[in-house]
Scaffold this motif. Sequence first.
Motif, PDB file in Angstrom:
ATOM      1  N   SER A 280       0.843  -1.188   0.000  1.00 41.03           N
ATOM      2  CA  SER A 280       0.000   0.000   0.000  1.00 41.03           C
ATOM      3  C   SER A 280       0.881   1.242   0.000  1.00 41.03           C
ATOM      4  O   SER A 280       2.062   1.179   0.356  1.00 41.03           O
ATOM      5  N   GLY A 281       0.273   2.366  -0.381  1.00 41.87           N
ATOM      6  CA  GLY A 281       0.997   3.631  -0.361  1.00 41.87           C
ATOM      7  C   GLY A 281       0.464   4.575  -1.424  1.00 41.87           C
ATOM      8  O   GLY A 281      -0.178   4.156  -2.400  1.00 41.87           O
ATOM      9  N   LEU A 282       0.711   5.849  -1.202  1.00 39.00           N
ATOM     10  CA  LEU A 282       0.300   6.884  -2.143  1.00 39.00           C
ATOM     11  C   LEU A 282       1.492   7.787  -2.412  1.00 39.00           C
ATOM     12  O   LEU A 282       2.125   8.282  -1.476  1.00 39.00           O
ATOM     13  N   ILE A 283       1.799   7.990  -3.690  1.00 39.58           N
ATOM     14  CA  ILE A 283       2.860   8.921  -4.081  1.00 39.58           C
ATOM     15  C   ILE A 283       2.221  10.076  -4.844  1.00 39.58           C
ATOM     16  O   ILE A 283       1.534   9.865  -5.848  1.00 39.58           O
ATOM     17  N   ILE A 284       2.437  11.289  -4.329  1.00 38.62           N
ATOM     18  CA  ILE A 284       1.902  12.506  -4.935  1.00 38.62           C
ATOM     19  C   ILE A 284       3.069  13.325  -5.469  1.00 38.62           C
ATOM     20  O   ILE A 284       4.099  13.448  -4.808  1.00 38.62           O
ATOM     21  N   SER A 285       2.916  13.888  -6.646  1.00 39.65           N
ATOM     22  CA  SER A 285       3.933  14.786  -7.192  1.00 39.65           C
ATOM     23  C   SER A 285       3.272  16.060  -7.705  1.00 39.65           C
ATOM     24  O   SER A 285       2.133  16.031  -8.183  1.00 39.65           O
ATOM     25  N   THR A 286       3.997  17.164  -7.619  1.00 42.05           N
ATOM     26  CA  THR A 286       3.489  18.448  -8.078  1.00 42.05           C
ATOM     27  C   THR A 286       3.901  18.684  -9.525  1.00 42.05           C
ATOM     28  O   THR A 286       5.082  18.692  -9.850  1.00 42.05           O
ATOM     29  N   SER A 287       2.913  18.873 -10.384  1.00 42.68           N
ATOM     30  CA  SER A 287       3.172  19.297 -11.760  1.00 42.68           C
ATOM     31  C   SER A 287       2.852  20.786 -11.837  1.00 42.68           C
ATOM     32  O   SER A 287       3.173  21.550 -10.934  1.00 42.68           O
ATOM     33  N   SER A 288       2.196  21.219 -12.886  1.00 41.64           N
ATOM     34  CA  SER A 288       1.835  22.624 -13.067  1.00 41.64           C
ATOM     35  C   SER A 288       0.854  22.715 -14.219  1.00 41.64           C
ATOM     36  O   SER A 288       0.802  21.819 -15.079  1.00 41.64           O
TER      37      SER A 288
ATOM     38  N   ASN B 179      -0.137  -3.467  -7.251  1.00 40.42           N
ATOM     39  CA  ASN B 179       0.654  -3.636  -6.024  1.00 40.42           C
ATOM     40  C   ASN B 179       0.116  -2.841  -4.840  1.00 40.42           C
ATOM     41  O   ASN B 179       0.786  -2.703  -3.815  1.00 40.42           O
ATOM     42  N   GLY B 180      -1.071  -2.270  -5.004  1.00 42.93           N
ATOM     43  CA  GLY B 180      -1.669  -1.515  -3.907  1.00 42.93           C
ATOM     44  C   GLY B 180      -1.143  -0.099  -3.782  1.00 42.93           C
ATOM     45  O   GLY B 180      -1.451   0.591  -2.807  1.00 42.93           O
ATOM     46  N   ILE B 181      -0.358   0.351  -4.764  1.00 39.77           N
ATOM     47  CA  ILE B 181       0.264   1.675  -4.690  1.00 39.77           C
ATOM     48  C   ILE B 181      -0.449   2.622  -5.654  1.00 39.77           C
ATOM     49  O   ILE B 181      -0.631   2.308  -6.830  1.00 39.77           O
ATOM     50  N   ARG B 182      -0.839   3.770  -5.131  1.00 43.23           N
ATOM     51  CA  ARG B 182      -1.565   4.757  -5.921  1.00 43.23           C
ATOM     52  C   ARG B 182      -0.649   5.935  -6.261  1.00 43.23           C
ATOM     53  O   ARG B 182       0.308   6.214  -5.554  1.00 43.23           O
ATOM     54  N   SER B 183      -0.972   6.632  -7.340  1.00 42.37           N
ATOM     55  CA  SER B 183      -0.216   7.823  -7.731  1.00 42.37           C
ATOM     56  C   SER B 183      -1.186   8.959  -8.006  1.00 42.37           C
ATOM     57  O   SER B 183      -2.267   8.744  -8.571  1.00 42.37           O
ATOM     58  N   SER B 184      -0.798  10.158  -7.596  1.00 40.63           N
ATOM     59  CA  SER B 184      -1.623  11.344  -7.803  1.00 40.63           C
ATOM     60  C   SER B 184      -0.746  12.523  -8.192  1.00 40.63           C
ATOM     61  O   SER B 184       0.414  12.610  -7.783  1.00 40.63           O
TER      62      SER B 184
ATOM     63  N   PRO C  20     -10.154   6.443   0.206  1.00 40.06           N
ATOM     64  CA  PRO C  20      -9.919   5.031   0.536  1.00 40.06           C
ATOM     65  C   PRO C  20      -8.953   4.386  -0.455  1.00 40.06           C
ATOM     66  O   PRO C  20      -8.737   4.899  -1.562  1.00 40.06           O
ATOM     67  N   ASP C  21      -8.386   3.258  -0.063  1.00 41.41           N
ATOM     68  CA  ASP C  21      -7.337   2.617  -0.856  1.00 41.41           C
ATOM     69  C   ASP C  21      -7.770   2.236  -2.268  1.00 41.41           C
ATOM     70  O   ASP C  21      -6.935   2.139  -3.168  1.00 41.41           O
ATOM     71  N   HIS C  22      -9.065   2.005  -2.477  1.00 41.15           N
ATOM     72  CA  HIS C  22      -9.510   1.585  -3.812  1.00 41.15           C
ATOM     73  C   HIS C  22      -9.743   2.763  -4.744  1.00 41.15           C
ATOM     74  O   HIS C  22     -10.055   2.564  -5.920  1.00 41.15           O
ATOM     75  N   VAL C  23      -9.560   3.982  -4.245  1.00 40.48           N
ATOM     76  CA  VAL C  23      -9.784   5.181  -5.050  1.00 40.48           C
ATOM     77  C   VAL C  23      -8.448   5.854  -5.346  1.00 40.48           C
ATOM     78  O   VAL C  23      -7.669   6.145  -4.436  1.00 40.48           O
ATOM     79  N   SER C  24      -8.181   6.104  -6.620  1.00 39.33           N
ATOM     80  CA  SER C  24      -6.968   6.804  -7.026  1.00 39.33           C
ATOM     81  C   SER C  24      -7.356   8.109  -7.718  1.00 39.33           C
ATOM     82  O   SER C  24      -7.966   8.090  -8.788  1.00 39.33           O
ATOM     83  N   VAL C  25      -7.035   9.226  -7.089  1.00 38.70           N
ATOM     84  CA  VAL C  25      -7.283  10.534  -7.694  1.00 38.70           C
ATOM     85  C   VAL C  25      -6.082  10.847  -8.577  1.00 38.70           C
ATOM     86  O   VAL C  25      -5.028  11.254  -8.097  1.00 38.70           O
TER      87      VAL C  25
END
Length: 227
Positions: free
Chosen positions: A111-119, A153-158, A210-215
């Motif tokens: 599990s995990g969420l990785i967020i990055s800033t674009s523009s 793998n349970g890992i989300r990206s936003s 929640p873990d099943h939702v990826s924004v």
Amino acid sequence: MLNEHGAKVVIAGRREARLQEISKEVKFPENIAYSVADVTVPEQVQATIDLAIEKWGRLDVTFNNSGIMPLGMLADPSYNIDVWKKTFDTNVIGVLNGIKASLPQMHKQKSGLIISTSSVVGHVVMPAGAAYSGSKFAVRAIMEVLRQEERENGIRSSIITPGATRTELTNSIGNEAIQKAITESSNDDLDYAVRPEDLANAVLYMVDQPDHVSVSELIVRPRKQEI
């Protein structure tokens, strides 16, 4: 804002005095730690992630938010390889360093969420923004690859995609005429830039799903911004 909502946080940056100041300002100082790190140095990024795991026992979210915005016309002699390299080292390699350091622990957790800033200029381009726009288009591509690679793998990206924002980013423009024009337009009309807390609200929304939702992406512009 994350601290105020109960998250245990490690903040990182190059300026230790500023990190110390922020650590004292939060509502729950016992739930924050800091790491002096430059995102262009993989070992320092890894040390930040290791500190979070050591201190809090797991890694739920990584937020790649470091960036610089040098601007200049391609014909300008001062807008050159040194400027471009610094832009890509921070805005692109810095994001890759954060992802690379985070994935082993997130794989262990499944599990995990990785967020990055674009523009916004990662969607559209403008004169004087070749390197900056290029770097922000790259962030969007990297994060979509991450989504496809890690979705099982349970890992989300936003991606958080700001328009004009009242931060210190304009201090890195490096071109006095462009910086003056941007600063004056923002100062003349306070509604022409969103505030850091507006973006923090968007990040909090991403984290709170929640873990099943990826924004996949949130674009946050000031209402009056044209592009």
